[in-house]
Scaffold this active site. Structure first.
Site, PDB file in Angstrom:
ATOM      1  N   LYS A 135      26.176  57.833  41.024  1.00 31.02           N
ATOM      2  CA  LYS A 135      26.351  56.409  41.324  1.00 31.02           C
ATOM      3  C   LYS A 135      24.972  55.759  41.334  1.00 31.02           C
ATOM      4  CE  LYS A 135      29.641  53.425  42.576  1.00 31.02           C
ATOM      5  NZ  LYS A 135      31.089  53.401  42.323  1.00 31.02           N
ATOM      6  N   ASP A 175      30.752  48.414  38.969  1.00 27.09           N
ATOM      7  CA  ASP A 175      31.242  48.496  40.352  1.00 27.09           C
ATOM      8  C   ASP A 175      31.051  47.077  40.905  1.00 27.09           C
ATOM      9  OD1 ASP A 175      32.081  50.513  42.588  1.00 27.09           O
ATOM     10  OD2 ASP A 175      30.511  49.377  43.549  1.00 27.09           O
TER      11      ASP A 175
HETATM   12  P1  NDP Z   1      34.094  43.096  42.335  1.00 25.12           P
HETATM   13  O1  NDP Z   1      32.649  42.766  42.457  1.00 25.12           O
HETATM   14  O2  NDP Z   1      34.824  42.746  41.099  1.00 25.12           O
HETATM   15  O3  NDP Z   1      34.901  42.501  43.586  1.00 25.12           O
HETATM   16  C1  NDP Z   1      34.557  42.782  44.890  1.00 25.12           C
HETATM   17  C2  NDP Z   1      35.439  41.957  45.807  1.00 25.12           C
HETATM   18  O4  NDP Z   1      35.214  42.355  47.160  1.00 25.12           O
HETATM   19  C3  NDP Z   1      35.124  40.477  45.748  1.00 25.12           C
HETATM   20  O5  NDP Z   1      36.283  39.748  46.008  1.00 25.12           O
HETATM   21  C4  NDP Z   1      34.108  40.327  46.875  1.00 25.12           C
HETATM   22  O6  NDP Z   1      34.021  39.010  47.371  1.00 25.12           O
HETATM   23  C5  NDP Z   1      34.693  41.256  47.904  1.00 25.12           C
HETATM   24  N1  NDP Z   1      33.630  41.730  48.804  1.00 25.12           N
HETATM   25  C6  NDP Z   1      32.460  42.329  48.458  1.00 25.12           C
HETATM   26  N2  NDP Z   1      31.721  42.596  49.536  1.00 25.12           N
HETATM   27  C7  NDP Z   1      32.440  42.154  50.583  1.00 25.12           C
HETATM   28  C8  NDP Z   1      32.221  42.134  51.974  1.00 25.12           C
HETATM   29  N3  NDP Z   1      31.098  42.628  52.510  1.00 25.12           N
HETATM   30  N4  NDP Z   1      33.199  41.607  52.757  1.00 25.12           N
HETATM   31  C9  NDP Z   1      34.351  41.112  52.209  1.00 25.12           C
HETATM   32  N5  NDP Z   1      34.611  41.111  50.896  1.00 25.12           N
HETATM   33  C10 NDP Z   1      33.669  41.611  50.099  1.00 25.12           C
HETATM   34  O7  NDP Z   1      34.164  44.685  42.609  1.00 25.12           O
HETATM   35  P2  NDP Z   1      35.343  45.702  42.255  1.00 25.12           P
HETATM   36  O8  NDP Z   1      36.650  45.034  42.346  1.00 25.12           O
HETATM   37  O9  NDP Z   1      34.954  46.400  41.009  1.00 25.12           O
HETATM   38  O10 NDP Z   1      35.179  46.764  43.429  1.00 25.12           O
HETATM   39  C11 NDP Z   1      35.877  46.653  44.671  1.00 25.12           C
HETATM   40  C12 NDP Z   1      35.889  48.000  45.369  1.00 25.12           C
HETATM   41  O11 NDP Z   1      36.559  48.959  44.535  1.00 25.12           O
HETATM   42  C13 NDP Z   1      34.524  48.621  45.671  1.00 25.12           C
HETATM   43  O12 NDP Z   1      34.601  49.374  46.852  1.00 25.12           O
HETATM   44  C14 NDP Z   1      34.303  49.549  44.500  1.00 25.12           C
HETATM   45  O13 NDP Z   1      33.391  50.577  44.803  1.00 25.12           O
HETATM   46  C15 NDP Z   1      35.713  50.078  44.312  1.00 25.12           C
HETATM   47  N6  NDP Z   1      36.025  50.646  43.018  1.00 25.12           N
HETATM   48  C16 NDP Z   1      35.861  49.930  41.861  1.00 25.12           C
HETATM   49  C17 NDP Z   1      36.211  50.483  40.649  1.00 25.12           C
HETATM   50  C18 NDP Z   1      36.172  49.686  39.382  1.00 25.12           C
HETATM   51  O14 NDP Z   1      36.657  50.213  38.355  1.00 25.12           O
HETATM   52  N7  NDP Z   1      35.680  48.473  39.376  1.00 25.12           N
HETATM   53  C19 NDP Z   1      36.661  51.878  40.546  1.00 25.12           C
HETATM   54  C20 NDP Z   1      36.891  52.521  41.814  1.00 25.12           C
HETATM   55  C21 NDP Z   1      36.539  51.919  42.992  1.00 25.12           C
HETATM   56  P3  NDP Z   1      32.853  38.018  46.855  1.00 25.12           P
HETATM   57  O15 NDP Z   1      33.254  37.593  45.480  1.00 25.12           O
HETATM   58  O16 NDP Z   1      32.840  36.929  47.839  1.00 25.12           O
HETATM   59  O17 NDP Z   1      31.580  38.847  46.873  1.00 25.12           O
END
Ligand code: NDP
Length: 458
Positions: A135, A175
């Site tokens: 990562k 991510d």
């Molecule tokens: P994105 O950046 O596309 O979305 C993240 C989302 O989470 C946004 O809505 C963001 O809000 C919100 N968020 C981020 N930080 C916080 C916080 N501190 N408090 C509240 N909300 C928060 O990321 P992903 O959808 O890709 O990833 C989401 C999760 O899934 C992560 O944990 C990631 O590690 C995991 N994941 C992702 C994969 C992938 O294929 N993308 C695969 C497996 C796991 P805002 O826009 O306001 O920042």
């Protein structure tokens, strides 16, 4: 649901957990992830204790093979120098090239990078594909940056990262904060510096230059495939259920899309500033436009559906989790659900919690869910669809060929169904039936441990 695995003791295991905690005392997220995995492995370790001890297997498992940390200087639009910190943690390459996403978020530090790459070892093993755990990322905050600034940052980041990756060495992906746009800039810089079109060096690429159909949808869709299998095993129908989803990024949006396709009504979604509740069911086209096109705030949903309700974050229990629903899908970030939030979710009558994000529930919250008989799908199994489809993207890149959306989606469904079966069977074999946290950890650990044993003490 049984927790009896915790009753089996292994002195060796306990001493490794203790030593790892002391050695990494300042890395709370890594300690949390390490302890969550290791504490469920006692029944397996107890069976092979002497062998594992003699080969230092657990001590090696908790120490990354390599951590690279580097300076990322770039010029902002005002011509001022900005300096961020970049990371790549190559935790374990026993079963394949290191594989795992890049996170761009101001909270990124070594502890978060280590927790994510440690989780990734086991997640990747569960997919059945040959991928080790890694990562990376940076404390760079993409919010409010111009497209030009994002490009300059990505180019500087890749100028250093390219020394450490390659399609047979380490294959990053997206991510939090790293989507298709960032992967494009990163890939362009890699290609320019290396003068080589190695499509398999990054996944999550655009369809025009080596990306896979269904990669964008994969994590969210996969989460629902896993949830479907878990509920089916307990004779619960998906159709007609309600759900709440934290986040509104890549994972959350496609989890919502597949949930709706299964006849689930999604009542609420959130972002880092607040939560929207729409009793008629979320309008996903509006969310996609706000988040994927305009890169706006979730509050903007009120411009599309004025009857929806908006609540700011800030309380100890994020408002999205206060809404009553059958299925809870945390898809935002780590440690979103603490014990207090878990209690609210249980009181509200949820039947299942399935983690789309990585480690969104604290250990206390997970234990509470298990105690209360909530069906709980741990992230390393339930969100493995993203990396599994990245693995399928690598396969297509090697073949120099593309599969259709339906072909990739069908393979993804098959992989998620198999992951559920592995978790189910491992839990049953070790006397913790229905505990998919232990099941996932045990199934993944057995594979990694076997590969590490076969390769000697390295
Ligand atoms: P994105 O950046 O596309 O979305 C993240 C989302 O989470 C946004 O809505 C963001 O809000 C919100 N968020 C981020 N930080 C916080 C916080 N501190 N408090 C509240 N909300 C928060 O990321 P992903 O959808 O890709 O990833 C989401 C999760 O899934 C992560 O944990 C990631 O590690 C995991 N994941 C992702 C994969 C992938 O294929 N993308 C695969 C497996 C796991 P805002 O826009 O306001 O920042």
């Amino acid at each position: 649901m049984s927790n009896s695995a915790t009753l089996v003791k292994s002195e060796y295991l306990e001493s490794v957990i203790e030593k790892t905690k002391q050695k990494n005392a300042h890395e709370s997220e890594f300690i949390q992830a390490m302890e969550e995995v290791l504490s469920t492995l006692a029944p397996v370790i107890a069976k092979h204790e002497e062998e594992y001890k003699a080969t230092g297997l657990l001590e090696r498992l908790v120490e990354p093979e390599r951590i690279v940390s580097f300076r990322v200087p770039w010029l902002d639009d005002k011509g001022q120098v900005q300096v961020n910190r970049g990371f790549r943690v190559q935790f374990n390459g026993a079963i394949g090239p290191y594989k795992g996403g890049l996170r761009f978020h101001p909270t990124v530090n070594q502890s978060i990078m280590k927790f994510l790459s440690f989780e990734q070892i086991f997640k990747n093993a569960l997919t059945g594909l040959p991928m080790g755990g890694g990562k990376g990322g940076s404390d760079f905050d993409p919010k409010g940056k111009s497209d030009n600034e994002i490009m300059k940052f990505c180019q500087s980041f890749m100028t250093e990262l390219q020394k450490h990756i390659g399609q047979d060495i380490d294959v990053p992906a997206g991510d939090i904060g790293v989507g298709g746009r960032e992967i494009g800039y990163l890939f362009g810089q890699y290609r320019k510096i290396r003068n080589s079109y190695e499509a398999g060096v990054l996944t999550g690429k655009g369809l025009e230059y080596g990306g896979s159909l269904a990669r964008t949808e994969a994590t969210g869709y996969g989460l629902l495939y896993f949830t479907r299998e878990m509920l089916k095993a307990h004779n619960i129908e998906l159709k007609g259920k309600t759900a709440i989803i934290s986040g509104s990024g890549n994972v959350a949006i496609y989890a919502a899309e597949k949930a709706m396709a299964y006849g689930i009504k999604v009542l609420a979604m959130s972002d880092s500033t607040g939560c929207i509740y729409d009793k008629n069911g979320i309008n996903l086209d509006a969310i996609k436009e706000i988040k994927e096109v305009k890169r706006g705030r979730i509050k903007d949903y009120l411009n599309y559906v004025p009857t929806a309700e908006y609540t700011e974050n800030g309380a100890n229990v994020p408002p999205v989790y206060r809404i009553k629903a059958d299925i809870v899908l945390p898809c935002a970030t780590q440690n979103d659900i603490n014990l207090e939030t878990a209690k609210v979710i249980v009181t509200n009558g949820a039947v299942a919690v399935a983690e789309g994000a990585n480690m969104p529930s604290t250990t206390e919250a997970i234990n509470y869910f298990l105690e209360k008989g909530i069906l709980f799908a741990p992230g390393k199994a339930a969100n493995a669809g993203g990396v599994a489809t990245s693995g399928l993207e690598m396969v297509q890149n090697s073949m120099r060929y593309y599969w259709s959306f339906e072909e990739v989606d069908k393979k993804l469904d098959g992989i998620m169904t198999n992951i559920f079966k592995s978790c189910q069977e491992a839990a049953k074999e070790y006397g913790v039936e229905g505990n998919y946290v232990a099941g996932a950890n045990i199934a993944a650990f057995r594979k990694v441990a076997k590969a590490m044993r076969a390769q000697g003490i390295i």
